[in-house]
Design an enzyme around this catalytic site. Structure first.
Site, mmCIF file in Angstrom:
data_model
loop_
_atom_site.group_PDB
_atom_site.id
_atom_site.type_symbol
_atom_site.label_atom_id
_atom_site.label_comp_id
_atom_site.label_asym_id
_atom_site.label_seq_id
_atom_site.Cartn_x
_atom_site.Cartn_y
_atom_site.Cartn_z
ATOM 1 N N GLY A 42 0.818 -1.140 -0.022
ATOM 2 C CA GLY A 42 0.090 -0.109 -0.058
ATOM 3 C C GLY A 42 0.853 1.233 -0.052
ATOM 4 N N THR A 44 2.640 4.907 0.798
ATOM 5 C CA THR A 44 2.977 5.494 2.259
ATOM 6 C C THR A 44 1.731 6.174 2.732
ATOM 7 O OG1 THR A 44 5.204 5.778 1.206
ATOM 8 C CG2 THR A 44 4.483 7.031 3.249
ATOM 9 N N GLY A 45 1.591 6.118 4.094
ATOM 10 C CA GLY A 45 0.422 6.397 4.872
ATOM 11 C C GLY A 45 -0.577 5.924 4.576
ATOM 12 N N SER A 46 -0.751 4.676 4.165
ATOM 13 C CA SER A 46 -1.812 3.797 4.025
ATOM 14 C C SER A 46 -2.372 3.151 5.404
ATOM 15 C CB SER A 46 -1.963 3.049 2.727
ATOM 16 O OG SER A 46 -0.939 2.041 3.029
ATOM 17 N N GLY A 47 -1.528 3.116 6.360
ATOM 18 C CA GLY A 47 -1.845 2.611 7.476
ATOM 19 C C GLY A 47 -1.093 1.170 7.752
ATOM 20 N N LYS A 48 -0.282 0.821 6.949
ATOM 21 C CA LYS A 48 0.636 -0.515 7.027
ATOM 22 C C LYS A 48 1.371 -0.679 8.729
ATOM 23 C CE LYS A 48 3.060 0.233 3.526
ATOM 24 N NZ LYS A 48 2.816 1.634 3.101
ATOM 25 N N SER A 49 2.131 0.511 8.629
ATOM 26 C CA SER A 49 2.968 0.430 10.077
ATOM 27 C C SER A 49 1.882 0.321 11.295
ATOM 28 C CB SER A 49 3.815 1.664 10.171
ATOM 29 O OG SER A 49 4.766 1.282 9.072
ATOM 30 N N GLU A 173 9.390 -2.952 6.147
ATOM 31 C CA GLU A 173 10.220 -2.628 5.037
ATOM 32 C C GLU A 173 11.733 -2.997 5.515
ATOM 33 O OE1 GLU A 173 9.495 1.077 3.486
ATOM 34 O OE2 GLU A 173 7.386 1.334 3.944
#
Ligand code: ADP
Ligand code: MG
Lengths: 292, 266
Positions: A42, A44-49, A173
């Site tokens: 997804g 950057t900023g999509s909420g993965k972390s 990552e």
């Protein structure tokens, strides 16, 4: 023993109740089966972390439930009972070399287990084993972690998490900023951990080649929502949708789509270079024969 | 760490947001100085009304300010208790050994608490409505007369703006490092003092190492672009004094003057 992970209607707000409140996760339902290799992709900023920090309860859902093994975590769960989870689910953050602090590499790797009551001697033995596992030379163990190269520091950090002997390994990552060789070595290490030790792997990545080569389940995040999930083959079967969500294709698949425009035919779209070669060889043979 | 509101900037277009940072700095300092002259109901009333009017003019809800006070709650309780128990004199309400609650103690505790809250709130208005870099520009401009005595104003301003710029970055970084160490089994905020101090080491060392590395990178990047210390440089953002600044200044001077008048001439 096997740790299964389940999200049910998970919402998460950063800084809830302030003017800065941001909803980072919206109604997430997902399931991670023991022994699987799940890739999370997804923008950057999509909420993965944010999502993966729920996997060892660093974050608790604002609403909804996260089930990790036999432990159910809601907004009300007391922080005191979370520590066993941290051992069960090992977490390798983005740029994990930033967590190193000990005088020597060996001490840093042995730091984690000692927080869970492992004796210093046992932790040191464990650390030596894990250093070998991630491919760190013995001569480095007595050096300061700050004297190593970036790639070596990252291995030290990963070894430090592996030393907890987790059942689930989560990596955010892990290959960012490494050279191609370093990337390949980290990915080989991760697959080896899954295949030989049966670890469940959750990997955040922007490398679609890694997704195609190693994952068996893919979660696609977009604007805090889980917008698609399935096998890599299912995910990569719709290049238009992927492009609309600013996600790429594995290089072999991309090449195959280009070949298709040029008149080649593929019954199933290849995801990896090997699959591409298998599909192409007979067609090239035929082409060569027809010219004779 | 997400919950810390003190010292943060909240974007907006209110009266206070539009003011010149120099005006806000001067008025805040004036206010803080005059707080120490307030000594009775009427003077505190003026100070409180002036503060509430300023809060209203910032268009940020009072409850956000109150939340900004919460992290300081224990410090406030502590100061108040010290005052209650050690401010001797007047009618004694309660006594246990050397612990005495007297009228004077209660009075001075009330005063200290009031001053504490007013000072924190007025500084919070400044930081909520002014970007850190604007504050640095304002300080530089206010200090510029000191150039005449060869005080390195520009260097000081650069240090200040770099420091302010990296406060949020360092806080984010500290949070990330804490999460990483938590994942390795560190319990923050548990156990005795010795245990707690031991848990600080795995945060501070990586934080310092990263901060030094970043400082070196920034100085390299600045030098690569030809930055020279102490030159007479012009500004991208110019500070302008507007009508709102004059009006605010007049309101403050009248109100604060009234506090003086009440204290010394009534
Ligand atoms: N500590 C934080 N405080 C406030 N907002 C945050 C924080 N961390 C992430 N966010 C916001 O939450 C959203 C999701 O971020 P993140 O989970 O880091 O995405 P990703 O890992 O996919 O890049 C973004 O909009 C980001 O700005
Ligand atoms: Mg991320």
């Amino acid at each position: 023993m096997a740790t299964e992970i389940k999200f049910e209607q998970v919402n998460y707000w950063y800084q809830a109740g302030t003017p800065f409140a941001v909803q980072a996760l919206k109604n997430i339902d997902l399931h991670i089966t023991p022994g699987s290799f799940t890739a999370v992709v997804g923008q950057t900023g999509s909420g993965k972390s944010t999502m993966i920090q729920h996997l060892n309860a660093l974050l608790k859902p604002s609403s909804g439930t996260v089930t990790i093994g036999d432990q159910v975590i809601t907004n009300e769960t007391n922080n005191k009972h979370l520590k066993p989870l941290r051992k069960k689910v090992g977490m390798v953050f983005q740029f994990p070399e930033n967590q190193l602090f000990e005088e020597t590499v060996l001490k840093d790797i042995a730091f984690g287990p000692q927080n869970f009551g492992v004796s210093e001697a046992d932790a040191t033995a464990l650390a030596k084993r894990m250093a070998a596992e991630v491919g760190l030379d013995e001569s480095l163990l007595s050096r300061s972690p700050f004297d190593l190269s970036g790639g070596q520091m990252r291995r030290v950090a990963i070894a430090g998490v592996l030393a907890l002997e987790p059942e689930v390994l989560v990596l955010d990552e892990p290959t960012a900023g490494l050279d191609p060789r370093g990337r390949l070595e980290i990915m080989q290490l991760v697959t080896q951990l899954r295949d030989e030790q049966g670890l469940t792997i959750v990997l955040i990545t922007h490398q679609m080649d890694d997704v195609a080569n190693y994952a068996d389940h893919v979660l696609v995040m977009g604007h805090g929502e889980l917008i698609k999930q399935g096998s890599p083959r299912e995910i990569f079967s719709d290049p238009k949708w992927l492009e609309a969500h600013q996600l790429g294709l594995p290089s072999a698949t991309k090449f195959a789509y280009e070949l298709q425009q040029a008149g080649f035919r593929f019954d199933t779209m290849p995801l990896t270079v090997d699959e591409l070669a298998d599909e192409l060889a007979p067609q090239l043979q035929k082409g060569a024969n027809s010219h004779e | 760490m997400n919950k810390v509101m003190f010292g943060r900037f909240i974007p907006g277009h209110s009266w206070v947001h539009r003011m010149d940072p120099r005006a806000k700095l001067v008025l805040s300092f004036l206010y803080i100085a005059v707080v120490f002259f307030a000594n009775d109901f009427w003077t505190y009333l003026i100070m409180t009304v002036l503060l509430l009017a300023s809060v209203a003019a910032s268009a940020i809800p009072l409850k956000v300010y109150i939340r900004g006070l919460l992290p300081l709650f224990w410090l406030m309780i502590f100061t108040v208790l010290i005052q209650v128990f050690f401010g001797a004199g007047g009618h004694v309400y309660w006594q246990w050994g050397w612990l005495v609650v007297s009228q004077n103690g209660l009075n001075s505790a009330g005063l200290i608490l009031m001053r504490f809250v007013l000072i924190i709130l007025v500084s919070t208005i400044l930081t909520f409505t002014t970007e850190p870099l604007e504050i640095a520009d304002g300080i530089e401009s206010l200090l510029s007369p000191l150039r005449k005595v060869h005080f390195p104003v520009a260097t000081l301003a650069l240090m200040l703006s770099l420091a302010l710029r990296f406060v949020p970055t360092l806080m984010d970084e500290a949070e990330k490092i804490m999460n990483a160490q938590r994942s390795r089994g560190v319990d923050f905020g548990e156990g005795g003092l010795r245990q707690r101090i031991k848990t600080i080491v795995p945060i501070l060392i990586p934080l310092f190492v990263n901060a030094f590395n970043r400082a070196i990178e920034i100085s390299t990047a600045m030098e690569a672009r030809g930055y020279q210390d102490g030159e007479n440089r012009t500004k991208y953002r110019l500070l302008k004094w507007h009508g709102v600044d004059t009006v605010s200044l007049v309101i403050y001077v009248i109100s604060l003057g009234a506090v003086f008048a009440l204290r010394y001439f009534s």
